[in-house]
Design a protein around this motif. Structure first.
Motif, PDB file in Angstrom:
ATOM      1  N   ASP A  80     -35.160  66.125  12.078  1.00  0.00           N
ATOM      2  CA  ASP A  80     -34.937  64.758  12.557  1.00  0.00           C
ATOM      3  C   ASP A  80     -33.626  64.571  13.308  1.00  0.00           C
ATOM      4  O   ASP A  80     -33.062  63.470  13.329  1.00  0.00           O
ATOM      5  N   THR A  81     -33.114  65.612  13.939  1.00  0.00           N
ATOM      6  CA  THR A  81     -31.879  65.463  14.704  1.00  0.00           C
ATOM      7  C   THR A  81     -31.824  66.498  15.821  1.00  0.00           C
ATOM      8  O   THR A  81     -32.550  67.501  15.795  1.00  0.00           O
ATOM      9  N   VAL A 116     -22.657  75.916  15.236  1.00  0.00           N
ATOM     10  CA  VAL A 116     -23.928  75.203  15.232  1.00  0.00           C
ATOM     11  C   VAL A 116     -23.626  73.760  14.882  1.00  0.00           C
ATOM     12  O   VAL A 116     -22.800  73.474  14.010  1.00  0.00           O
ATOM     13  N   SER A 117     -24.256  72.849  15.604  1.00  0.00           N
ATOM     14  CA  SER A 117     -24.101  71.421  15.351  1.00  0.00           C
ATOM     15  C   SER A 117     -25.461  70.845  15.022  1.00  0.00           C
ATOM     16  O   SER A 117     -26.390  70.897  15.831  1.00  0.00           O
ATOM     17  N   LEU A 118     -25.590  70.317  13.803  1.00  0.00           N
ATOM     18  CA  LEU A 118     -26.851  69.746  13.335  1.00  0.00           C
ATOM     19  C   LEU A 118     -26.631  68.265  13.047  1.00  0.00           C
ATOM     20  O   LEU A 118     -26.483  67.848  11.901  1.00  0.00           O
ATOM     21  N   GLY A 119     -26.534  67.469  14.098  1.00  0.00           N
ATOM     22  CA  GLY A 119     -26.237  66.062  13.897  1.00  0.00           C
ATOM     23  C   GLY A 119     -24.806  65.900  13.419  1.00  0.00           C
ATOM     24  O   GLY A 119     -23.861  66.319  14.080  1.00  0.00           O
ATOM     25  N   GLY A 120     -24.622  65.324  12.230  1.00  0.00           N
ATOM     26  CA  GLY A 120     -23.277  65.151  11.673  1.00  0.00           C
ATOM     27  C   GLY A 120     -22.753  66.383  10.980  1.00  0.00           C
ATOM     28  O   GLY A 120     -21.667  66.349  10.392  1.00  0.00           O
ATOM     29  N   GLY A 150     -22.121  55.050   7.165  1.00  0.00           N
ATOM     30  CA  GLY A 150     -23.189  54.053   7.198  1.00  0.00           C
ATOM     31  C   GLY A 150     -23.648  53.709   8.591  1.00  0.00           C
ATOM     32  O   GLY A 150     -24.715  53.116   8.776  1.00  0.00           O
ATOM     33  N   TYR A 151     -22.877  54.085   9.611  1.00  0.00           N
ATOM     34  CA  TYR A 151     -23.221  53.799  10.998  1.00  0.00           C
ATOM     35  C   TYR A 151     -24.371  54.673  11.500  1.00  0.00           C
ATOM     36  O   TYR A 151     -24.932  54.439  12.560  1.00  0.00           O
ATOM     37  N   GLU A 152     -24.723  55.731  10.737  1.00  0.00           N
ATOM     38  CA  GLU A 152     -25.716  56.689  11.220  1.00  0.00           C
ATOM     39  C   GLU A 152     -27.124  56.092  11.247  1.00  0.00           C
ATOM     40  O   GLU A 152     -27.850  56.218  12.225  1.00  0.00           O
ATOM     41  N   GLY A 200     -14.723  66.661  16.633  1.00  0.00           N
ATOM     42  CA  GLY A 200     -14.453  65.226  16.632  1.00  0.00           C
ATOM     43  C   GLY A 200     -15.023  64.533  15.407  1.00  0.00           C
ATOM     44  O   GLY A 200     -16.129  64.838  14.962  1.00  0.00           O
ATOM     45  N   ILE A 201     -14.244  63.605  14.859  1.00  0.00           N
ATOM     46  CA  ILE A 201     -14.698  62.744  13.766  1.00  0.00           C
ATOM     47  C   ILE A 201     -14.973  61.374  14.374  1.00  0.00           C
ATOM     48  O   ILE A 201     -14.072  60.711  14.882  1.00  0.00           O
ATOM     49  N   ARG A 202     -16.203  60.946  14.313  1.00  0.00           N
ATOM     50  CA  ARG A 202     -16.596  59.702  14.984  1.00  0.00           C
ATOM     51  C   ARG A 202     -15.872  58.489  14.404  1.00  0.00           C
ATOM     52  O   ARG A 202     -15.631  58.397  13.200  1.00  0.00           O
ATOM     53  N   ASP A 203     -15.528  57.567  15.298  1.00  0.00           N
ATOM     54  CA  ASP A 203     -14.938  56.298  14.882  1.00  0.00           C
ATOM     55  C   ASP A 203     -16.046  55.411  14.323  1.00  0.00           C
ATOM     56  O   ASP A 203     -16.957  55.018  15.062  1.00  0.00           O
ATOM     57  N   PRO A 204     -16.013  55.084  13.025  1.00  0.00           N
ATOM     58  CA  PRO A 204     -17.108  54.304  12.421  1.00  0.00           C
ATOM     59  C   PRO A 204     -17.268  52.918  13.037  1.00  0.00           C
ATOM     60  O   PRO A 204     -18.361  52.347  13.004  1.00  0.00           O
TER      61      PRO A 204
END
Length: 342
Positions: free
Chosen positions: A42-43, A195-199, A243-245, A216-220
């Motif tokens: 699912d990503t 490898v990048s699997l979504g988050g 929770g933003y996901e 990078g750490i996403r800005d919530p």
């Protein structure tokens, strides 16, 4: 004589050019890279490897992740997890059993904050089907007793669920998959890859130029793609939960997909983002969600008691960024970062 000297010089020049070309070609082979993207679990997933076997390593890693997806999917009728959920008891493969065993360990260690039997609760809220809605209190009272990993039994290769129970490895499967990708890379002699699997991101070694990977750490609170901080990483998994996901809105309220197994409702603590950094991708995946559910104080206490198995970056609902001492010096951000010491 002069002609002879010129011939010798020409031969030497040709040799030097050829030798240089061979060295350059050899360097090219050694630094060959391969990158592929697929959609699984699912990503969107991205695979990158550097080295003379890069293409073969990435292809094998892609096939391995697809195999795990077919094995662990809750929606694929042919998967082991689907069959187990339908029958309540089934013989399972080594991978599924390994995830069940590891999931049970983390369930006990987090005192239930991580619970892989949460699937009936996720379905009640409608997250798997994307037909989300707020369940009634009566519905929650009926389903909540099913969320209890301690009821799961394993005998040899057979697994027995409690009555009405269903499992979902969504909180741990990507971490397990990224760890397998690293194993595949090593089998092919790859010393630099990611490898990048979504988050979920896991990196092997350093970048080809010898520098650390920058993750990078996403800005919530920001838009998609906006970064709150970056982390310099080598040989580790970096997994972020927030929770933003995935969320939905109903009657003016926002409901996130991270559900608290103890209450049945979305986690409502003082954290908006949790990033776990560990050499163990499976652990990092499970803990990122568990610590989010725990909240700031309990997450810090858990880290202090855990030893050196993981580090973490916490972003609070007040916008404050905290990092544990082991990675504090590897974080880059325009804002302020507070250090968490043991």
């Amino acid at each position: 004589m002069k002609k002879r000297i010129l011939q010798i010089l020409a031969v030497l020049m040709a040799f030097l050019l050829l030798y240089g070309g061979i060295r350059q070609y050899g360097g090219y082979i050694q630094n060959t890279s391969c990158t592929r993207e697929i959609f699984a679990m699912d990503t969107v997933m991205s695979f990158t490897a550097y080295g003379k076997n890069a293409e073969a390593a990435v292809e094998t890693a892609v096939q391995e992740v697809k195999r795990l997806d077919r094995l662990l999917s809750t929606g694929d009728r042919s998967s082991e997890v689907y069959q187990l959920n339908e029958t309540g008891a089934a013989a399972v493969s080594e991978d599924t059993r390994a995830l069940l065993e590891r999931g049970m360990e983390i369930y006990e260690d987090t005192e239930g904050a991580f619970d892989f039997t949460v699937y009936p609760l996720m379905c009640l809220w409608g997250f798997p089907t994307k037909e989300c809605h707020v369940p009634t209190k009566e519905e929650l009272r009926e389903v909540l007793p099913l969320v209890d990993a301690s009821k799961v039994r394993m005998e040899g290769d057979r697994v027995f669920l409690g009555e009405g129970q269903q499992v979902d490895f969504g909180g741990i499967a990507k971490g397990y998959a990224s760890a397998r990708v690293m194993e595949v890379y090593r089998e092919y002699g790859i010393t630099s890859g990611m490898v990048s699997l979504g988050g979920n991101v896991q990196v092997l070694g350093e970048k080809p130029d010898g520098s650390a990977w920058r993750i990078g750490i996403r800005d919530p609170e920001g838009e998609q793609g906006e970064i709150a901080a970056t982390l310099e990483a080598e040989d580790c998994a970096v997994v972020t939960s927030g929770g933003y996901e995935r969320y939905f809105e109903e009657d003016g309220n926002t409901y996130i997909h991270i559900l608290n197994p103890a209450t049945g409702y979305p986690a409502a603590g003082d954290l908006v983002s949790v990033t776990v950094v560990s050499r163990d991708g499976t652990l990092a995946d499970a803990l990122s969600t568990s610590l989010y559910i725990m909240g700031f104080e309990e997450a810090v206490t858990y880290w202090k008691d855990a030893g050196d198995v993981f580090e973490m970056i916490l972003i609070t609902d007040a916008g404050e960024i905290y990092a544990t001492e082991g990675i504090f010096g590897k974080i880059r951000t325009e804002g302020k970062v507070e250090k968490i010491n043991r």
